[in-house]
Design a protein around this motif. Structure first.
Motif, short mmCIF file in Angstrom:
data_model
loop_
_atom_site.label_atom_id
_atom_site.label_comp_id
_atom_site.label_asym_id
_atom_site.label_seq_id
_atom_site.Cartn_x
_atom_site.Cartn_y
_atom_site.Cartn_z
N PRO A 2 53.70 27.76 46.84
CA PRO A 2 54.09 28.08 45.47
C PRO A 2 52.89 28.17 44.53
O PRO A 2 51.89 27.49 44.71
N THR A 3 53.01 29.03 43.53
CA THR A 3 51.99 29.18 42.51
C THR A 3 52.38 28.38 41.28
O THR A 3 53.53 28.41 40.85
N TYR A 4 51.42 27.67 40.73
CA TYR A 4 51.63 26.86 39.53
C TYR A 4 50.72 27.37 38.44
O TYR A 4 49.67 27.96 38.71
N VAL A 5 51.11 27.14 37.20
CA VAL A 5 50.27 27.47 36.05
C VAL A 5 49.83 26.16 35.41
O VAL A 5 50.66 25.29 35.14
N PHE A 6 48.52 26.03 35.22
CA PHE A 6 47.97 24.92 34.46
C PHE A 6 47.67 25.47 33.07
O PHE A 6 46.81 26.32 32.90
N ARG A 7 48.40 25.01 32.08
CA ARG A 7 48.17 25.42 30.69
C ARG A 7 47.29 24.34 30.05
O ARG A 7 47.73 23.22 29.85
N THR A 8 46.05 24.69 29.77
CA THR A 8 45.08 23.68 29.32
C THR A 8 44.72 23.85 27.85
O THR A 8 44.62 24.97 27.35
N THR A 9 44.53 22.72 27.19
CA THR A 9 43.97 22.67 25.84
C THR A 9 42.75 21.77 25.95
O THR A 9 42.88 20.59 26.27
N ASP A 10 41.56 22.35 25.73
CA ASP A 10 40.34 21.57 25.92
C ASP A 10 39.78 21.06 24.61
O ASP A 10 40.46 21.05 23.58
N GLN A 11 38.51 20.65 24.63
CA GLN A 11 37.89 19.98 23.48
C GLN A 11 37.86 20.84 22.22
O GLN A 11 37.94 20.32 21.12
N SER A 13 39.41 24.28 21.90
CA SER A 13 40.34 25.39 21.74
C SER A 13 41.59 25.00 20.95
O SER A 13 42.05 23.88 21.01
N GLN A 14 42.09 25.96 20.21
CA GLN A 14 43.36 25.83 19.52
C GLN A 14 44.47 26.47 20.34
O GLN A 14 45.63 26.10 20.24
N THR A 15 44.09 27.45 21.14
CA THR A 15 45.04 28.20 21.94
C THR A 15 44.94 27.78 23.40
O THR A 15 43.85 27.80 23.97
N PRO A 16 46.06 27.39 24.01
CA PRO A 16 46.02 27.01 25.43
C PRO A 16 45.60 28.18 26.32
O PRO A 16 45.86 29.34 26.01
N VAL A 17 44.98 27.84 27.43
CA VAL A 17 44.55 28.82 28.42
C VAL A 17 45.36 28.57 29.69
O VAL A 17 45.52 27.43 30.12
N ASP A 18 45.88 29.63 30.28
CA ASP A 18 46.66 29.52 31.53
C ASP A 18 45.78 29.81 32.74
O ASP A 18 45.05 30.80 32.76
N ILE A 19 45.87 28.93 33.72
CA ILE A 19 45.14 29.10 34.99
C ILE A 19 46.15 28.99 36.11
O ILE A 19 46.91 28.02 36.18
N PHE A 61 58.44 29.41 38.21
CA PHE A 61 59.51 29.98 37.39
C PHE A 61 59.29 29.69 35.91
O PHE A 61 60.12 30.02 35.07
N GLY A 62 58.16 29.03 35.58
CA GLY A 62 57.85 28.72 34.20
C GLY A 62 58.44 27.42 33.70
O GLY A 62 58.35 27.10 32.52
N ASN A 63 59.03 26.62 34.62
CA ASN A 63 59.58 25.32 34.25
C ASN A 63 58.48 24.28 34.19
O ASN A 63 57.63 24.22 35.08
N CYS A 64 58.52 23.43 33.18
CA CYS A 64 57.51 22.38 33.04
C CYS A 64 57.76 21.29 34.07
O CYS A 64 58.84 20.71 34.14
N ILE A 65 56.74 21.01 34.88
CA ILE A 65 56.78 19.93 35.85
C ILE A 65 56.35 18.63 35.18
O ILE A 65 56.99 17.59 35.32
#
Length: 96
Positions: A2-11, A13-19, A61-65
């Motif tokens: 399965p593929t997962y998305v890590f939505r990160t907010t770092d030191q 950024s104001q906008t999360p980045v998806d990996i 599926f975009g559901n938060c784990i």
């Protein structure tokens, strides 16, 4: 896998980045997210308006784990001469 998305907010950024990354299961994705958050913290404390570092793990599926956060909190609610130590440990992040 399965593929997962890590939505990160770092030191900074104001906008999360998806990996996107593939893992064998939810537990493997969660472990990697915890490790990644620890690495982000090594890069420095948050200076963004949110005052936090965060990684949200979404399934294919975009559901938060799960979401892991490190929050920088400043307080002046300390009486003169008192020492204040606040530590909050989320058992989901640091199991016993």
């Amino acid at each position: 896998m399965p593929t997962y998305v890590f939505r990160t907010t770092d030191q900074t950024s104001q906008t999360p980045v998806d990996i996107r990354q593939s893992f064998a299961n939810n537990e493997a994705a969660k472990q990697e997210a915890r490790d990644a958050l620890a690495e982000m913290a090594q890069d420095g404390l948050p200076v963004n308006d949110l005052k936090r570092l965060a990684i949200t793990v979404l399934d294919e599926f975009g559901n938060c784990i799960v979401e892991y956060r490190l929050v920088l909190e400043e307080t002046t609610d300390v009486a003169e001469g008192d020492r204040l130590t606040v530590m909050t440990i989320n058992p989901e992040i640091f199991p016993r």
